[in-house]
Scaffold this motif. Structure first.
Motif, mmCIF file in Angstrom:
data_model
loop_
_atom_site.group_PDB
_atom_site.id
_atom_site.type_symbol
_atom_site.label_atom_id
_atom_site.label_comp_id
_atom_site.label_asym_id
_atom_site.label_seq_id
_atom_site.Cartn_x
_atom_site.Cartn_y
_atom_site.Cartn_z
ATOM 1 N N ALA A 155 36.837 29.301 44.577
ATOM 2 C CA ALA A 155 36.525 27.894 44.740
ATOM 3 C C ALA A 155 36.019 27.631 46.207
ATOM 4 C CB ALA A 155 37.764 27.049 44.603
ATOM 5 N N SER A 156 36.374 28.382 47.304
ATOM 6 C CA SER A 156 35.888 28.405 48.555
ATOM 7 C C SER A 156 35.317 29.544 49.184
ATOM 8 C CB SER A 156 36.823 27.552 49.394
ATOM 9 O OG SER A 156 38.156 28.476 49.443
ATOM 10 N N SER A 157 35.096 30.425 48.208
ATOM 11 C CA SER A 157 34.681 31.807 48.785
ATOM 12 C C SER A 157 33.538 32.344 47.927
ATOM 13 C CB SER A 157 35.688 32.791 48.569
ATOM 14 O OG SER A 157 36.281 33.138 47.483
ATOM 15 N N TRP A 158 32.384 32.776 48.563
ATOM 16 C CA TRP A 158 31.092 33.431 48.054
ATOM 17 C C TRP A 158 31.110 34.862 48.142
ATOM 18 C CZ3 TRP A 158 27.397 29.974 45.836
ATOM 19 C CH2 TRP A 158 27.753 28.598 45.589
ATOM 20 N N LEU A 159 30.562 35.576 47.560
ATOM 21 C CA LEU A 159 30.030 37.001 47.858
ATOM 22 C C LEU A 159 28.697 37.161 48.208
ATOM 23 C CD1 LEU A 159 32.268 38.870 45.013
ATOM 24 C CD2 LEU A 159 32.621 38.546 47.484
ATOM 25 N N PRO A 160 28.402 38.125 49.140
ATOM 26 C CA PRO A 160 27.086 38.433 49.325
ATOM 27 C C PRO A 160 26.594 38.943 47.864
ATOM 28 C CG PRO A 160 28.283 39.407 50.924
ATOM 29 C CD PRO A 160 29.428 38.900 50.000
ATOM 30 N N VAL A 161 25.383 38.837 47.561
ATOM 31 C CA VAL A 161 24.539 39.468 46.271
ATOM 32 C C VAL A 161 24.628 40.871 46.064
ATOM 33 C CG1 VAL A 161 23.468 37.254 45.607
ATOM 34 C CG2 VAL A 161 22.256 39.120 46.792
ATOM 35 N N THR A 162 24.872 41.229 47.157
ATOM 36 C CA THR A 162 24.983 43.122 47.107
ATOM 37 C C THR A 162 26.343 43.590 46.840
ATOM 38 O OG1 THR A 162 25.340 42.718 49.553
ATOM 39 C CG2 THR A 162 22.989 43.142 48.948
ATOM 40 N N SER A 163 27.353 42.687 46.639
ATOM 41 C CA SER A 163 28.682 43.249 46.550
ATOM 42 C C SER A 163 29.267 42.743 45.076
ATOM 43 C CB SER A 163 29.606 43.006 47.617
ATOM 44 O OG SER A 163 29.718 41.437 47.849
ATOM 45 N N VAL A 164 30.419 43.361 44.638
ATOM 46 C CA VAL A 164 31.183 42.729 43.661
ATOM 47 C C VAL A 164 32.665 42.744 44.029
ATOM 48 C CG1 VAL A 164 29.498 43.495 41.952
ATOM 49 C CG2 VAL A 164 31.306 44.989 42.722
ATOM 50 N N PRO A 165 33.549 42.182 43.290
ATOM 51 C CA PRO A 165 34.999 42.213 43.784
ATOM 52 C C PRO A 165 35.535 43.608 43.799
ATOM 53 C CG PRO A 165 34.532 40.410 42.168
ATOM 54 C CD PRO A 165 33.425 41.439 42.211
ATOM 55 N N GLY A 166 36.387 43.805 44.899
ATOM 56 C CA GLY A 166 36.983 45.289 45.077
ATOM 57 C C GLY A 166 37.625 45.470 43.822
ATOM 58 N N THR A 167 38.663 44.431 43.183
ATOM 59 C CA THR A 167 39.187 44.715 42.014
ATOM 60 C C THR A 167 38.462 43.817 40.849
ATOM 61 O OG1 THR A 167 41.394 44.866 43.057
ATOM 62 C CG2 THR A 167 41.445 44.513 40.572
ATOM 63 N N PRO A 168 37.696 44.529 39.821
ATOM 64 C CA PRO A 168 37.095 43.919 38.714
ATOM 65 C C PRO A 168 38.145 42.667 38.038
ATOM 66 C CG PRO A 168 36.798 46.365 38.704
ATOM 67 C CD PRO A 168 37.882 45.833 39.827
ATOM 68 N N VAL A 169 37.694 41.782 37.734
ATOM 69 C CA VAL A 169 38.398 40.809 36.719
ATOM 70 C C VAL A 169 37.915 40.977 35.342
ATOM 71 C CG1 VAL A 169 38.892 38.432 36.609
ATOM 72 C CG2 VAL A 169 38.437 39.178 38.788
ATOM 73 N N ALA A 170 38.793 41.316 34.575
ATOM 74 C CA ALA A 170 38.686 41.309 33.156
ATOM 75 C C ALA A 170 38.842 40.243 32.467
ATOM 76 C CB ALA A 170 39.497 42.601 32.556
ATOM 77 N N SER A 171 37.516 39.963 31.554
ATOM 78 C CA SER A 171 37.480 38.733 30.565
ATOM 79 C C SER A 171 37.619 39.524 29.142
ATOM 80 C CB SER A 171 36.074 38.287 30.894
ATOM 81 O OG SER A 171 35.981 37.811 32.102
ATOM 82 N N PRO A 172 38.514 39.067 28.443
ATOM 83 C CA PRO A 172 38.986 39.539 27.115
ATOM 84 C C PRO A 172 37.807 39.113 26.015
ATOM 85 C CG PRO A 172 40.725 38.334 27.840
ATOM 86 C CD PRO A 172 39.570 38.040 28.718
ATOM 87 N N VAL A 173 37.460 40.153 25.224
ATOM 88 C CA VAL A 173 36.572 39.891 24.334
ATOM 89 C C VAL A 173 36.918 40.478 22.944
ATOM 90 C CG1 VAL A 173 35.289 42.031 24.771
ATOM 91 C CG2 VAL A 173 33.995 40.052 23.539
ATOM 92 N N ALA A 174 36.936 39.604 21.889
ATOM 93 C CA ALA A 174 37.430 40.040 20.525
ATOM 94 C C ALA A 174 36.523 41.021 19.933
ATOM 95 C CB ALA A 174 37.680 38.725 19.796
ATOM 96 N N ALA A 175 37.061 41.400 18.767
ATOM 97 C CA ALA A 175 36.317 42.320 17.786
ATOM 98 C C ALA A 175 35.422 41.644 16.885
ATOM 99 C CB ALA A 175 37.236 43.287 17.086
ATOM 100 N N ALA A 176 34.505 42.209 16.425
ATOM 101 C CA ALA A 176 33.519 41.747 15.327
ATOM 102 C C ALA A 176 32.952 40.565 15.633
ATOM 103 C CB ALA A 176 34.463 41.603 14.249
ATOM 104 N N GLY A 177 32.052 40.541 16.795
ATOM 105 C CA GLY A 177 31.450 39.299 17.305
ATOM 106 C C GLY A 177 32.112 38.562 18.042
#
Length: 213
Positions: A155-177
């Motif tokens: 909410a109040s923090s931004w990342l340089p476009v050259t970096s990603v979070p140190g710990t990836p945040v997983a987004s669930p995705v269902a099967a079959a579309g």
């Protein structure tokens, strides 16, 4: 004397012969008793098949869902040809599993590659997982209000476009579309030097999808 010995000898040889025959009969009975027992066997066979996990992406600049595992991938339409410090620009990306996918999984922002251009060092970003894929949900400033699910920055923090979070945040995705919508917000940092005027940049974000079982 010899006449009496002969009958005795004959009787002795007869006894010996009967003893040998008796022994043979015993041996014969013993050999017959070692005959093999009845036997049988059982066989069992199992069949196996691997699951399928495959993803594809879509964006405003690449409206057809397709597998895009290498750069440049889907085109993110930021409409950011005249950027100024502190002014945000937005672009959306949908990621879904194919209809042939048989298991659910997770999608994570894991890398930034192919950065180029003089403006790269002055750019910052953040990204959220939307409540629904686009265009059902709208990728704009409103997507970052309230308590959105951030996959990069906060909410109040931004990342340089050259970096990603140190710990990836997983987004669930269902099967079959099953599909998820992601929204990126990019801006030139406040207080950027005048030397960045007229500069440009290209940034490629990389996502990794993994099945959950």
């Amino acid at each position: 004397m010899s006449r009496h010995r002969a009958p005795r000898d004959r009787r002795r040889r007869a006894r010996n012969l009967r003893a040998v025959l008796a022994g043979g009969i015993v041996f014969g009975v013993g050999a017959t008793a070692t005959m093999a027992a009845w036997n049988d066997s059982e066989v069992a066979t199992g069949s196996f098949a691997a699951s399928v996990f495959d993803t594809e992406s879509q964006s405003a600049g690449s409206p057809t869902y397709a597998s895009r595992p290498t750069a440049p991938g889907a085109t993110l339409s930021f409409a950011a040809t005249g950027m100024s410090p502190g002014v945000s620009h937005y672009a959306w990306l949908n990621v879904r599993t194919t209809t042939a996918t048989t298991v659910a999984g997770d999608v994570s922002l894991t890398g930034v590659t192919n950065n180029s251009g003089g403006l790269v060092a002055a750019l910052e970003y953040r990204a959220v997982r939307m409540t629904a894929p686009n265009p059902t949900a709208t990728c704009a400033a409103a997507a970052f209000t309230g308590t959105p699910a951030y996959i990069a920055g906060g909410a109040s923090s931004w990342l340089p476009v050259t970096s990603v979070p140190g710990t990836p945040v997983a987004s669930p995705v269902a099967a079959a579309g099953g599909a998820i919508g992601l929204c990126f917000e990019v801006r030139v940092v406040n207080g950027a030097a005048n030397s960045y005027q007229g500069q440009s940049a290209t940034v490629t974000w990389q996502f990794t999808a993994a099945s959950s079982n």
